[in-house]
Enzyme design. Sequence first.
Site, PDB file in Angstrom:
ATOM      1  N   GLY A  52      -1.320   3.260   0.653  1.00 29.79           N
ATOM      2  CA  GLY A  52      -1.216   2.818  -0.636  1.00 29.79           C
ATOM      3  C   GLY A  52      -0.047   3.688  -1.052  1.00 29.79           C
ATOM      4  O   GLY A  52      -0.372   3.319  -1.996  1.00 29.79           O
ATOM      5  N   GLU A  54       2.855   2.315  -0.807  1.00 31.57           N
ATOM      6  CA  GLU A  54       2.891   0.767  -1.561  1.00 31.57           C
ATOM      7  C   GLU A  54       3.414   1.200  -3.241  1.00 31.57           C
ATOM      8  O   GLU A  54       4.344   0.900  -4.417  1.00 31.57           O
ATOM      9  CB  GLU A  54       1.297  -0.034  -1.659  1.00 31.57           C
ATOM     10  CG  GLU A  54       1.170  -0.469  -0.435  1.00 31.57           C
ATOM     11  CD  GLU A  54       0.324  -1.697  -0.420  1.00 31.57           C
ATOM     12  OE1 GLU A  54       0.322  -2.657   0.170  1.00 31.57           O
ATOM     13  OE2 GLU A  54      -0.810  -0.382  -0.547  1.00 31.57           O
ATOM     14  N   GLU A 111      -2.307   0.166   7.755  1.00 24.81           N
ATOM     15  CA  GLU A 111      -3.227  -0.308   7.764  1.00 24.81           C
ATOM     16  C   GLU A 111      -3.612  -1.170   8.532  1.00 24.81           C
ATOM     17  O   GLU A 111      -4.623  -1.516   9.367  1.00 24.81           O
ATOM     18  CB  GLU A 111      -3.292  -1.546   6.384  1.00 24.81           C
ATOM     19  CG  GLU A 111      -3.288  -0.429   5.142  1.00 24.81           C
ATOM     20  CD  GLU A 111      -1.676  -0.247   4.686  1.00 24.81           C
ATOM     21  OE1 GLU A 111      -1.371   0.231   3.378  1.00 24.81           O
ATOM     22  OE2 GLU A 111      -1.122   0.159   5.829  1.00 24.81           O
TER      23      GLU A 111
END
Length: 332
Positions: free
Chosen positions: A179, A182, A202
């Site tokens: 994340g 991201e 992930e």
Amino acid sequence: MAALAGCGHLSRTFRPALCLFRYGASKLQLHAGIGYPAICANEPLLRRTRALWGSGVVGRHFSSDGGDDLSVRYLEGEDSGIVVLGINRPKAKNAISKNLVKMMAEAVDAVKVNKSVRTVILCSLVPGIFCAGADLKERAKMHPSEVGPFVSKARALMNELGNLPMPTIAAIDGAALGGGLEMALACDIRTAAFTAKMGLVETKLAIIPGAGGTQRLPRTIGVASAKELIFSGRTVDGTEAKSLGLVSHAVEQNEAGDAAFRKALALAREFIPQGPIAMRMAKLAINRGIEVDLATGLAIEEACYAQVIPTKDRIEGLTAFKEKRPPRYKGE
């Protein structure tokens, strides 16, 4: 095209010369004045901050405590218009928690409606870390029914960050994983230190990137390269990230550990003299146009161009060129 209808003239918004917002675990606190908190338990950090401001040097000020998950600094003087969002969860390696998502969402909402903001820099206040991804300790305590809604909120945050109307720059001076990457991908531009590590890891946890990674990474580095990185869960350093096109600039890390931030600041300083309405319209035209066919994209460009024609800034640009002086744009 209907979405462009709301893109009218941008009005000026009054702002104090410099404000420092500090987001704690439970409430939002506003410290106004000369740029550092009225009360600070970390005196060495405060002295360093004062020294940097006094010398005219703007740096990323590392924190050694976890009292605030996020800080927001509005720079002043020649850097007025630049906002620095600093993630600060040193004990959790800046992992994305419920509280951090909440605080970042509030910060992004505040920046979004502030027409005086010209560029946003997202960085870390923790040495060696940008963001380690989801807070897995917190995630382990979640009921399965809570995971989906949390990921949805994180995804919404990334979308809001990506949809900010002004340019955004992610300064990656340390690890940006899951994340964390991201979040950086949601920004317009990324700078990184050679030593920074980046990856969507992930699949190693038997899940997939859930906050935009499967969509933004292919759009950034190409489908095949994105699949390779996601399938393998492999991380890359700043040098490889630059060769892949994952970051726009890779720089050698400095002694202070904020080389990527300083590069981001240099870029922001290139952006802020430009017409603010033009910058926002250019970003809108690019973001909307890249997702459609060329003919539709050109129509979007035309609609965005129409927004800048009646502005006072456009006349100021022509006048300044004629008078051979720097333009003084006001966002009007």
